[in-house]
Design an enzyme around this catalytic site. Sequence first.
Site: not given
Length: 140
Positions: A48, A50
Amino acid sequence: MYPEELIAPMRAELSSVGFEEFRTAEQVATHLGPDHKGTTLVVVNSVCGCAAGAARPGVTYAVENAKVKPTTLATVFAGNDKEAVDKIRELCLPYPPSSPAMALFKDGELVHFIERHHIEGRNAKMIGDHLVEVFEHFCA
């Protein structure tokens, strides 16, 4: 399961700064078993945004800048190292499954946990500075 060639560079971001990869539940259980001594930081790595923008760079910053560090740096990859991730998540209960995430164990006990919602919206330096403080508190 993500293709290994897709995640290899993401794995390398952590292994290049000294993280050992746990790919099986047995590796996790052997390392964090009842006789575990010292401190171990386990990063649940992820594909992902993040993880790419904050978690991996934040952990790297902490490892490169902390005066006190965990005895062992380890990582598992969500979406690929299923057995290893499941075992880490079991050891992190009652926290819900989260990726990316960071778990610090001391003498086999979970002493600090950073969930995805603590990573999202924060930059790498904020995460790294927090980890440096955590290392100073638990790893000294």
